[in-house]
Design a protein around this motif. Sequence first.
Motif, PDB file in Angstrom:
ATOM      1  N   ALA A  13      -0.558   7.699   6.279  1.00  0.00           N
ATOM      2  CA  ALA A  13       0.773   7.348   6.759  1.00  0.00           C
ATOM      3  C   ALA A  13       0.705   6.399   7.941  1.00  0.00           C
ATOM      4  CB  ALA A  13       1.531   8.614   7.148  1.00  0.00           C
ATOM      5  N   ALA A  14      -0.284   6.597   8.809  1.00  0.00           N
ATOM      6  CA  ALA A  14      -0.337   5.846  10.058  1.00  0.00           C
ATOM      7  C   ALA A  14      -1.039   4.501   9.906  1.00  0.00           C
ATOM      8  CB  ALA A  14      -1.042   6.680  11.126  1.00  0.00           C
ATOM      9  N   LYS A  15      -2.125   4.486   9.113  1.00  0.00           N
ATOM     10  CA  LYS A  15      -2.918   3.270   8.918  1.00  0.00           C
ATOM     11  C   LYS A  15      -3.378   2.676  10.244  1.00  0.00           C
ATOM     12  CE  LYS A  15      -2.842   2.984   4.392  1.00  0.00           C
ATOM     13  NZ  LYS A  15      -4.038   3.092   3.573  1.00  0.00           N
ATOM     14  N   SER A  16      -2.744   1.573  10.704  1.00  0.00           N
ATOM     15  CA  SER A  16      -3.255   0.835  11.855  1.00  0.00           C
ATOM     16  C   SER A  16      -3.211   1.627  13.155  1.00  0.00           C
ATOM     17  CB  SER A  16      -2.474  -0.476  12.011  1.00  0.00           C
ATOM     18  OG  SER A  16      -1.106  -0.202  12.220  1.00  0.00           O
ATOM     19  N   HIS A  17      -2.199   2.492  13.357  1.00  0.00           N
ATOM     20  CA  HIS A  17      -2.137   3.231  14.618  1.00  0.00           C
ATOM     21  C   HIS A  17      -2.533   4.689  14.416  1.00  0.00           C
ATOM     22  CE1 HIS A  17       1.801   2.962  12.655  1.00  0.00           C
ATOM     23  NE2 HIS A  17       2.057   4.174  13.102  1.00  0.00           N
ATOM     24  N   PHE A  18      -3.541   4.892  13.570  1.00  0.00           N
ATOM     25  CA  PHE A  18      -4.039   6.239  13.281  1.00  0.00           C
ATOM     26  C   PHE A  18      -4.933   6.743  14.414  1.00  0.00           C
ATOM     27  CE2 PHE A  18      -7.702   8.574  11.444  1.00  0.00           C
ATOM     28  CZ  PHE A  18      -7.051   9.761  11.170  1.00  0.00           C
ATOM     29  N   SER A  19      -4.802   8.023  14.737  1.00  0.00           N
ATOM     30  CA  SER A  19      -5.644   8.669  15.734  1.00  0.00           C
ATOM     31  C   SER A  19      -6.380   9.830  15.068  1.00  0.00           C
ATOM     32  CB  SER A  19      -4.799   9.192  16.904  1.00  0.00           C
ATOM     33  OG  SER A  19      -5.572  10.050  17.715  1.00  0.00           O
ATOM     34  N   VAL A  20      -7.702   9.697  14.941  1.00  0.00           N
ATOM     35  CA  VAL A  20      -8.501  10.761  14.332  1.00  0.00           C
ATOM     36  C   VAL A  20      -8.383  12.041  15.154  1.00  0.00           C
ATOM     37  CG1 VAL A  20     -10.829  11.482  13.685  1.00  0.00           C
ATOM     38  CG2 VAL A  20     -10.118   9.107  13.340  1.00  0.00           C
TER      39      VAL A  20
ATOM     40  N   ALA B 299      -2.325   0.959  -8.020  1.00  0.00           N
ATOM     41  CA  ALA B 299      -1.018   0.634  -8.593  1.00  0.00           C
ATOM     42  C   ALA B 299      -0.166  -0.148  -7.606  1.00  0.00           C
ATOM     43  CB  ALA B 299      -0.301   1.921  -9.002  1.00  0.00           C
ATOM     44  N   GLY B 300      -0.211   0.245  -6.344  1.00  0.00           N
ATOM     45  CA  GLY B 300       0.567  -0.455  -5.324  1.00  0.00           C
ATOM     46  C   GLY B 300       0.133  -1.890  -5.153  1.00  0.00           C
ATOM     47  N   ARG B 301      -1.168  -2.124  -5.149  1.00  0.00           N
ATOM     48  CA  ARG B 301      -1.680  -3.487  -5.008  1.00  0.00           C
ATOM     49  C   ARG B 301      -1.379  -4.321  -6.260  1.00  0.00           C
ATOM     50  NH1 ARG B 301      -5.113  -4.308  -0.720  1.00  0.00           N
ATOM     51  NH2 ARG B 301      -5.734  -2.426   0.417  1.00  0.00           N
ATOM     52  N   PHE B 302      -1.528  -3.715  -7.432  1.00  0.00           N
ATOM     53  CA  PHE B 302      -1.254  -4.424  -8.682  1.00  0.00           C
ATOM     54  C   PHE B 302       0.199  -4.876  -8.751  1.00  0.00           C
ATOM     55  CE2 PHE B 302       0.110  -4.338 -13.152  1.00  0.00           C
ATOM     56  CZ  PHE B 302      -0.741  -5.294 -13.689  1.00  0.00           C
ATOM     57  N   LEU B 303       1.106  -4.035  -8.235  1.00  0.00           N
ATOM     58  CA  LEU B 303       2.535  -4.356  -8.265  1.00  0.00           C
ATOM     59  C   LEU B 303       2.994  -5.111  -7.022  1.00  0.00           C
ATOM     60  CD1 LEU B 303       3.802  -0.937  -9.685  1.00  0.00           C
ATOM     61  CD2 LEU B 303       3.576  -3.108 -10.920  1.00  0.00           C
ATOM     62  N   SER B 304       2.039  -5.511  -6.184  1.00  0.00           N
ATOM     63  CA  SER B 304       2.318  -6.317  -4.979  1.00  0.00           C
ATOM     64  C   SER B 304       3.299  -5.638  -4.033  1.00  0.00           C
ATOM     65  CB  SER B 304       2.858  -7.702  -5.377  1.00  0.00           C
ATOM     66  OG  SER B 304       1.927  -8.385  -6.196  1.00  0.00           O
ATOM     67  N   MET B 305       3.130  -4.335  -3.847  1.00  0.00           N
ATOM     68  CA  MET B 305       3.965  -3.593  -2.905  1.00  0.00           C
ATOM     69  C   MET B 305       3.535  -3.895  -1.478  1.00  0.00           C
ATOM     70  SD  MET B 305       4.347   0.178  -4.649  1.00  0.00           S
ATOM     71  CE  MET B 305       4.912   0.388  -6.338  1.00  0.00           C
ATOM     72  N   SER B 306       4.474  -3.739  -0.556  1.00  0.00           N
ATOM     73  CA  SER B 306       4.152  -3.918   0.851  1.00  0.00           C
ATOM     74  C   SER B 306       3.282  -2.769   1.342  1.00  0.00           C
ATOM     75  CB  SER B 306       5.442  -3.972   1.672  1.00  0.00           C
ATOM     76  OG  SER B 306       6.132  -2.726   1.598  1.00  0.00           O
ATOM     77  N   GLN B 307       2.679  -2.951   2.532  1.00  0.00           N
ATOM     78  CA  GLN B 307       1.828  -1.895   3.085  1.00  0.00           C
ATOM     79  C   GLN B 307       2.590  -0.577   3.281  1.00  0.00           C
ATOM     80  OE1 GLN B 307      -1.698  -1.675   3.992  1.00  0.00           O
ATOM     81  NE2 GLN B 307      -0.871   0.390   3.891  1.00  0.00           N
ATOM     82  N   PRO B 308       3.806  -0.594   3.856  1.00  0.00           N
ATOM     83  CA  PRO B 308       4.553   0.670   3.983  1.00  0.00           C
ATOM     84  C   PRO B 308       4.848   1.328   2.638  1.00  0.00           C
ATOM     85  CG  PRO B 308       5.481  -0.982   5.449  1.00  0.00           C
ATOM     86  CD  PRO B 308       4.496  -1.694   4.576  1.00  0.00           C
ATOM     87  N   GLU B 309       5.167   0.505   1.628  1.00  0.00           N
ATOM     88  CA  GLU B 309       5.442   1.072   0.303  1.00  0.00           C
ATOM     89  C   GLU B 309       4.191   1.699  -0.293  1.00  0.00           C
ATOM     90  OE1 GLU B 309       9.123  -1.357  -1.739  1.00  0.00           O
ATOM     91  OE2 GLU B 309       7.145  -2.297  -1.759  1.00  0.00           O
ATOM     92  N   ARG B 310       3.051   1.045  -0.109  1.00  0.00           N
ATOM     93  CA  ARG B 310       1.804   1.620  -0.632  1.00  0.00           C
ATOM     94  C   ARG B 310       1.472   2.932   0.075  1.00  0.00           C
ATOM     95  NH1 ARG B 310      -0.456  -3.596  -0.091  1.00  0.00           N
ATOM     96  NH2 ARG B 310      -2.029  -2.810   1.344  1.00  0.00           N
ATOM     97  N   SER B 311       1.721   2.979   1.385  1.00  0.00           N
ATOM     98  CA  SER B 311       1.471   4.218   2.126  1.00  0.00           C
ATOM     99  C   SER B 311       2.389   5.330   1.641  1.00  0.00           C
ATOM    100  CB  SER B 311       1.679   3.988   3.627  1.00  0.00           C
ATOM    101  OG  SER B 311       0.736   3.070   4.147  1.00  0.00           O
TER     102      SER B 311
END
Length: 348
Positions: free
Chosen positions: A188-195, A126-138
Amino acid sequence: MIFASLPAYESIANTSWTQKLRKRTIRELHKEGMKDEVMDGLMISFLHTIYQVLLPISLPVIGGALLKKFKRLDTKPLSTLSLYVMSPALIFETLLQAEVSGGEVLKTVIFCLLNVLLLWLVSEGAGRFLSMSQPERSGLNLVTMFTNSVNYGLPLVLLAFGQAGLDKASVYVIVQIIIINTIGVFLAAKSHFSVKKALLSVFTLPSVYAALLAVLLRLLQVSLPDALGTGVSLLSAAYAPLALVILGAQMTGVSSGEDKPGVAKQAFVTGMLLRLLIAPFIAWGILAVLQADGLLFSVIMILSSMPAAVNAVILAEQYDAAPALVSKCILWTTLASFAVLPVWLLAL
Protein backbone atom coordinates in the motif's frame (compact mmCIF):
# COMPACT_ATOMS: atom_id res chain seq x y z
CA MET A 1 -19.05 -22.34 20.28
CA ILE A 2 -21.81 -20.20 18.86
CA PHE A 3 -22.35 -22.16 15.63
CA ALA A 4 -20.90 -25.54 16.54
CA SER A 5 -24.35 -27.01 17.13
CA LEU A 6 -25.30 -26.51 13.48
CA PRO A 7 -23.42 -29.20 11.51
CA ALA A 8 -24.52 -27.87 8.15
CA TYR A 9 -21.58 -29.22 6.22
CA GLU A 10 -22.16 -32.71 7.58
CA SER A 11 -25.80 -32.48 6.52
CA ILE A 12 -24.83 -31.43 3.02
CA ALA A 13 -22.18 -34.11 2.74
CA ASN A 14 -24.64 -36.80 3.78
CA THR A 15 -27.46 -35.93 1.36
CA SER A 16 -28.28 -38.83 -0.92
CA TRP A 17 -27.58 -36.89 -4.09
CA THR A 18 -24.15 -35.74 -2.88
CA GLN A 19 -23.21 -39.32 -2.08
CA LYS A 20 -24.43 -40.52 -5.48
CA LEU A 21 -22.45 -37.89 -7.34
CA ARG A 22 -19.31 -38.91 -5.46
CA LYS A 23 -19.69 -42.47 -6.71
CA ARG A 24 -20.74 -41.79 -10.27
CA THR A 25 -19.88 -39.03 -12.69
CA ILE A 26 -22.53 -36.89 -14.36
CA ARG A 27 -21.56 -38.44 -17.70
CA GLU A 28 -22.33 -41.90 -16.37
CA LEU A 29 -25.65 -40.76 -14.96
CA HIS A 30 -26.47 -39.08 -18.27
CA LYS A 31 -25.99 -42.40 -20.03
CA GLU A 32 -28.54 -43.86 -17.66
CA GLY A 33 -31.06 -41.17 -18.62
CA MET A 34 -30.87 -39.39 -15.27
CA LYS A 35 -29.53 -35.99 -16.35
CA ASP A 36 -32.63 -34.05 -15.29
CA GLU A 37 -32.69 -35.75 -11.92
CA VAL A 38 -29.01 -34.95 -11.42
CA MET A 39 -29.57 -31.26 -12.15
CA ASP A 40 -32.53 -31.21 -9.76
CA GLY A 41 -30.37 -32.84 -7.10
CA LEU A 42 -27.58 -30.32 -7.60
CA MET A 43 -30.01 -27.42 -7.36
CA ILE A 44 -31.50 -28.82 -4.17
CA SER A 45 -28.02 -29.24 -2.69
CA PHE A 46 -27.12 -25.67 -3.70
CA LEU A 47 -30.23 -24.22 -2.06
CA HIS A 48 -29.67 -26.41 0.98
CA THR A 49 -26.15 -24.99 1.35
CA ILE A 50 -27.44 -21.42 1.17
CA TYR A 51 -30.14 -22.19 3.72
CA GLN A 52 -27.95 -24.05 6.20
CA VAL A 53 -24.74 -22.00 5.94
CA LEU A 54 -25.25 -18.55 4.42
CA LEU A 55 -28.73 -17.71 5.75
CA PRO A 56 -27.60 -17.78 9.41
CA ILE A 57 -24.58 -15.64 8.51
CA SER A 58 -26.67 -13.13 6.54
CA LEU A 59 -28.93 -12.23 9.48
CA PRO A 60 -26.32 -10.45 11.65
CA VAL A 61 -24.82 -8.93 8.49
CA ILE A 62 -28.22 -7.46 7.58
CA GLY A 63 -28.67 -6.31 11.17
CA GLY A 64 -25.36 -4.45 11.07
CA ALA A 65 -26.22 -2.87 7.72
CA LEU A 66 -29.58 -1.64 9.03
CA LEU A 67 -28.02 -0.22 12.19
CA LYS A 68 -25.46 1.64 10.11
CA LYS A 69 -28.04 3.04 7.71
CA PHE A 70 -30.76 4.08 10.16
CA LYS A 71 -28.94 4.52 13.47
CA ARG A 72 -25.56 5.70 12.18
CA LEU A 73 -23.82 2.88 14.01
CA ASP A 74 -20.20 3.74 14.75
CA THR A 75 -18.21 0.57 14.09
CA LYS A 76 -14.89 1.82 15.49
CA PRO A 77 -15.65 0.93 19.14
CA LEU A 78 -17.06 -2.44 18.03
CA SER A 79 -14.03 -3.09 15.85
CA THR A 80 -11.75 -2.25 18.76
CA LEU A 81 -13.69 -4.62 21.00
CA SER A 82 -13.53 -7.36 18.38
CA LEU A 83 -9.84 -6.85 17.61
CA TYR A 84 -8.55 -6.51 21.15
CA VAL A 85 -10.92 -8.73 23.15
CA MET A 86 -13.11 -11.15 21.18
CA SER A 87 -10.66 -12.16 18.45
CA PRO A 88 -7.75 -12.88 20.84
CA ALA A 89 -10.10 -14.96 23.01
CA LEU A 90 -11.23 -16.97 19.98
CA ILE A 91 -7.67 -17.50 18.75
CA PHE A 92 -6.44 -18.41 22.24
CA GLU A 93 -9.20 -20.91 22.97
CA THR A 94 -9.05 -22.47 19.52
CA LEU A 95 -5.26 -22.92 19.46
CA LEU A 96 -5.23 -24.15 23.05
CA GLN A 97 -7.67 -26.94 22.21
CA ALA A 98 -6.94 -27.37 18.50
CA GLU A 99 -6.24 -30.77 17.08
CA VAL A 100 -3.75 -29.66 14.43
CA SER A 101 -0.63 -31.62 13.59
CA GLY A 102 2.78 -30.10 13.02
CA GLY A 103 2.58 -31.14 9.38
CA GLU A 104 -0.70 -29.26 8.91
CA VAL A 105 0.75 -26.14 10.53
CA LEU A 106 3.78 -26.30 8.23
CA LYS A 107 1.63 -26.79 5.13
CA THR A 108 -0.60 -23.87 6.14
CA VAL A 109 2.36 -21.51 6.63
CA ILE A 110 4.00 -22.56 3.35
CA PHE A 111 0.67 -22.20 1.55
CA CYS A 112 0.12 -18.66 2.87
CA LEU A 113 3.58 -17.53 1.76
CA LEU A 114 3.37 -19.12 -1.69
CA ASN A 115 -0.19 -17.91 -2.21
CA VAL A 116 0.55 -14.29 -1.38
CA LEU A 117 3.60 -14.36 -3.68
CA LEU A 118 1.74 -15.83 -6.65
CA LEU A 119 -1.25 -13.53 -6.18
CA TRP A 120 1.07 -10.54 -6.10
CA LEU A 121 2.77 -11.66 -9.33
CA VAL A 122 -0.59 -12.17 -11.06
CA SER A 123 -2.16 -8.90 -9.88
CA GLU A 124 0.96 -6.84 -10.54
CA GLY A 125 1.32 -8.42 -13.96
CA ALA A 126 -2.32 -7.71 -14.80
CA GLY A 127 -1.99 -4.12 -13.64
CA ARG A 128 1.08 -3.50 -15.76
CA PHE A 129 -0.43 -5.25 -18.80
CA LEU A 130 -3.51 -3.01 -18.56
CA SER A 131 -1.34 0.10 -18.03
CA MET A 132 -2.84 0.93 -14.64
CA SER A 133 -1.39 3.72 -12.55
CA GLN A 134 0.79 2.94 -9.53
CA PRO A 135 -2.04 3.62 -7.02
CA GLU A 136 -4.41 1.41 -9.02
CA ARG A 137 -1.87 -1.41 -9.11
CA SER A 138 -1.38 -1.10 -5.35
CA GLY A 139 -5.13 -1.21 -4.81
CA LEU A 140 -5.43 -4.21 -7.12
CA ASN A 141 -2.72 -5.98 -5.09
CA LEU A 142 -4.66 -5.42 -1.86
CA VAL A 143 -7.94 -6.65 -3.34
CA THR A 144 -6.39 -9.76 -4.88
CA MET A 145 -4.04 -10.87 -2.11
CA PHE A 146 -5.99 -10.34 1.11
CA THR A 147 -9.32 -11.96 1.97
CA ASN A 148 -11.88 -11.33 4.68
CA SER A 149 -10.79 -14.44 6.55
CA VAL A 150 -11.51 -13.04 10.01
CA ASN A 151 -14.85 -11.16 10.04
CA TYR A 152 -16.43 -13.42 7.43
CA GLY A 153 -14.20 -16.45 7.03
CA LEU A 154 -14.02 -17.68 10.62
CA PRO A 155 -17.80 -17.62 11.22
CA LEU A 156 -18.37 -19.35 7.87
CA VAL A 157 -15.79 -22.07 8.59
CA LEU A 158 -17.23 -22.59 12.06
CA LEU A 159 -20.73 -22.97 10.71
CA ALA A 160 -19.80 -25.10 7.72
CA PHE A 161 -17.10 -27.35 9.21
CA GLY A 162 -17.57 -27.12 12.97
CA GLN A 163 -14.86 -26.90 15.62
CA ALA A 164 -12.48 -29.19 13.72
CA GLY A 165 -12.50 -26.76 10.79
CA LEU A 166 -12.00 -23.77 13.06
CA ASP A 167 -8.94 -25.44 14.58
CA LYS A 168 -7.25 -25.50 11.20
CA ALA A 169 -8.52 -22.05 10.22
CA SER A 170 -6.96 -20.42 13.30
CA VAL A 171 -3.42 -21.12 12.05
CA TYR A 172 -4.26 -19.62 8.64
CA VAL A 173 -5.72 -16.50 10.25
CA ILE A 174 -2.69 -15.85 12.46
CA VAL A 175 -0.35 -16.06 9.46
CA GLN A 176 -2.64 -13.75 7.46
CA ILE A 177 -2.69 -11.17 10.27
CA ILE A 178 1.10 -11.03 10.19
CA ILE A 179 1.25 -10.89 6.38
CA ILE A 180 -1.28 -8.07 5.97
CA ASN A 181 0.50 -5.98 8.61
CA THR A 182 3.86 -6.35 6.89
CA ILE A 183 3.54 -7.15 3.19
CA GLY A 184 0.14 -5.40 3.05
CA VAL A 185 1.58 -2.16 4.41
CA PHE A 186 4.52 -2.43 2.01
CA LEU A 187 2.28 -2.85 -1.04
CA ALA A 188 0.00 0.00 0.00
CA ALA A 189 2.78 2.42 0.91
CA LYS A 190 5.40 1.65 -1.76
CA SER A 191 7.69 4.71 -1.82
CA HIS A 192 7.02 5.90 1.76
CA PHE A 193 7.08 2.43 3.31
CA SER A 194 8.59 1.95 6.77
CA VAL A 195 9.75 -1.58 7.58
CA LYS A 196 10.04 -0.67 11.26
CA LYS A 197 6.47 0.62 11.39
CA ALA A 198 5.10 -2.50 9.73
CA LEU A 199 6.96 -4.86 12.05
CA LEU A 200 5.95 -2.90 15.14
CA SER A 201 2.31 -2.94 14.05
CA VAL A 202 2.33 -6.73 14.18
CA PHE A 203 3.38 -6.69 17.81
CA THR A 204 0.59 -4.32 18.78
CA LEU A 205 -2.00 -6.97 17.87
CA PRO A 206 -3.17 -8.97 20.90
CA SER A 207 -4.14 -11.95 18.74
CA VAL A 208 -0.43 -12.63 18.13
CA TYR A 209 0.27 -12.74 21.87
CA ALA A 210 -2.83 -14.86 22.47
CA ALA A 211 -1.54 -17.35 19.91
CA LEU A 212 1.93 -17.43 21.49
CA LEU A 213 0.44 -17.92 24.96
CA ALA A 214 -1.77 -20.77 23.74
CA VAL A 215 1.20 -22.51 22.12
CA LEU A 216 3.29 -22.04 25.30
CA LEU A 217 0.57 -23.52 27.53
CA ARG A 218 0.24 -26.48 25.19
CA LEU A 219 3.97 -27.12 25.24
CA LEU A 220 4.00 -26.93 29.03
CA GLN A 221 0.82 -29.04 29.19
CA VAL A 222 -0.83 -26.49 31.46
CA SER A 223 -4.64 -26.34 31.67
CA LEU A 224 -6.66 -23.24 32.46
CA PRO A 225 -8.75 -23.20 35.66
CA ASP A 226 -12.39 -24.00 34.86
CA ALA A 227 -13.65 -20.54 35.81
CA LEU A 228 -11.07 -18.79 33.64
CA GLY A 229 -11.73 -21.17 30.77
CA THR A 230 -15.45 -20.43 30.98
CA GLY A 231 -14.78 -16.68 30.82
CA VAL A 232 -12.58 -17.09 27.76
CA SER A 233 -15.26 -19.24 26.13
CA LEU A 234 -17.90 -16.55 26.69
CA LEU A 235 -15.73 -13.96 24.95
CA SER A 236 -14.86 -16.39 22.19
CA ALA A 237 -18.50 -17.29 21.52
CA ALA A 238 -19.39 -13.59 21.17
CA TYR A 239 -16.86 -13.07 18.38
CA ALA A 240 -18.78 -14.52 15.42
CA PRO A 241 -22.04 -12.52 15.69
CA LEU A 242 -20.18 -9.32 16.56
CA ALA A 243 -17.81 -9.70 13.61
CA LEU A 244 -20.72 -10.24 11.21
CA VAL A 245 -22.60 -7.20 12.52
CA ILE A 246 -19.44 -5.13 11.96
CA LEU A 247 -19.10 -6.58 8.45
CA GLY A 248 -22.66 -5.54 7.55
CA ALA A 249 -22.12 -2.02 8.87
CA GLN A 250 -18.79 -1.66 7.06
CA MET A 251 -20.31 -2.84 3.78
CA THR A 252 -22.99 -0.15 4.09
CA GLY A 253 -20.30 2.46 4.74
CA VAL A 254 -18.35 1.32 1.70
CA SER A 255 -21.43 1.39 -0.54
CA SER A 256 -22.27 4.96 0.42
CA GLY A 257 -19.25 6.09 -1.56
CA GLU A 258 -18.74 9.20 0.62
CA ASP A 259 -17.36 11.75 -1.88
CA LYS A 260 -15.01 9.32 -3.58
CA PRO A 261 -14.03 9.62 -7.23
CA GLY A 262 -15.22 7.18 -9.83
CA VAL A 263 -13.54 3.85 -10.48
CA ALA A 264 -12.28 2.75 -13.88
CA LYS A 265 -14.41 -0.14 -15.13
CA GLN A 266 -11.34 -2.02 -16.35
CA ALA A 267 -9.68 -1.93 -12.92
CA PHE A 268 -12.90 -2.95 -11.15
CA VAL A 269 -13.61 -5.91 -13.44
CA THR A 270 -10.00 -7.06 -13.15
CA GLY A 271 -10.17 -6.93 -9.35
CA MET A 272 -13.41 -8.92 -9.28
CA LEU A 273 -12.07 -11.61 -11.62
CA LEU A 274 -8.77 -11.97 -9.81
CA ARG A 275 -10.34 -12.18 -6.35
CA LEU A 276 -13.31 -14.45 -7.11
CA LEU A 277 -12.11 -16.58 -10.02
CA ILE A 278 -8.33 -16.66 -10.41
CA ALA A 279 -7.36 -16.67 -6.72
CA PRO A 280 -9.31 -19.84 -5.79
CA PHE A 281 -7.75 -21.82 -8.65
CA ILE A 282 -4.27 -20.65 -7.68
CA ALA A 283 -5.01 -21.81 -4.13
CA TRP A 284 -6.24 -25.16 -5.45
CA GLY A 285 -2.99 -25.64 -7.38
CA ILE A 286 -0.78 -24.79 -4.40
CA LEU A 287 -2.70 -27.15 -2.12
CA ALA A 288 -2.37 -29.92 -4.70
CA VAL A 289 1.39 -29.40 -4.86
CA LEU A 290 1.61 -29.44 -1.05
CA GLN A 291 -0.51 -32.61 -1.04
CA ALA A 292 -2.97 -31.12 1.42
CA ASP A 293 -6.15 -33.13 1.67
CA GLY A 294 -9.27 -33.73 3.71
CA LEU A 295 -10.57 -31.04 6.00
CA LEU A 296 -7.37 -28.97 5.80
CA PHE A 297 -7.78 -28.70 2.02
CA SER A 298 -11.45 -27.68 2.30
CA VAL A 299 -10.88 -25.07 5.02
CA ILE A 300 -7.96 -23.37 3.28
CA MET A 301 -9.82 -23.40 -0.04
CA ILE A 302 -12.82 -21.65 1.48
CA LEU A 303 -10.67 -19.07 3.29
CA SER A 304 -8.74 -18.43 0.07
CA SER A 305 -12.00 -17.93 -1.85
CA MET A 306 -13.40 -15.29 0.50
CA PRO A 307 -14.16 -11.75 -0.73
CA ALA A 308 -11.63 -8.93 -0.44
CA ALA A 309 -10.59 -8.00 3.09
CA VAL A 310 -12.49 -5.08 4.62
CA ASN A 311 -9.31 -3.94 6.35
CA ALA A 312 -7.69 -3.45 2.94
CA VAL A 313 -9.59 -0.19 2.50
CA ILE A 314 -7.94 1.18 5.66
CA LEU A 315 -4.51 0.66 4.13
CA ALA A 316 -5.70 1.99 0.78
CA GLU A 317 -7.02 5.20 2.35
CA GLN A 318 -3.97 5.70 4.55
CA TYR A 319 -1.49 5.36 1.69
CA ASP A 320 -3.66 6.56 -1.22
CA ALA A 321 -3.68 3.16 -2.94
CA ALA A 322 -6.84 3.67 -5.03
CA PRO A 323 -9.27 3.57 -2.07
CA ALA A 324 -12.31 3.95 -4.33
CA LEU A 325 -11.31 0.86 -6.32
CA VAL A 326 -10.64 -1.13 -3.15
CA SER A 327 -13.93 -0.07 -1.55
CA LYS A 328 -15.99 -0.97 -4.60
CA CYS A 329 -14.29 -4.37 -4.95
CA ILE A 330 -14.85 -5.12 -1.25
CA LEU A 331 -18.55 -4.41 -1.57
CA TRP A 332 -19.18 -6.38 -4.75
CA THR A 333 -16.93 -9.35 -3.98
CA THR A 334 -18.76 -9.68 -0.66
CA LEU A 335 -22.17 -9.58 -2.33
CA ALA A 336 -21.06 -12.00 -5.04
CA SER A 337 -19.67 -14.39 -2.42
CA PHE A 338 -23.20 -15.30 -1.33
CA ALA A 339 -23.60 -16.97 -4.72
CA VAL A 340 -20.01 -18.18 -5.25
CA LEU A 341 -19.22 -19.72 -1.85
CA PRO A 342 -22.09 -22.25 -1.90
CA VAL A 343 -20.67 -23.57 -5.18
CA TRP A 344 -17.26 -24.07 -3.56
CA LEU A 345 -18.83 -25.72 -0.53
CA LEU A 346 -20.61 -28.20 -2.78
CA ALA A 347 -17.46 -28.79 -4.85
CA LEU A 348 -15.45 -29.60 -1.74
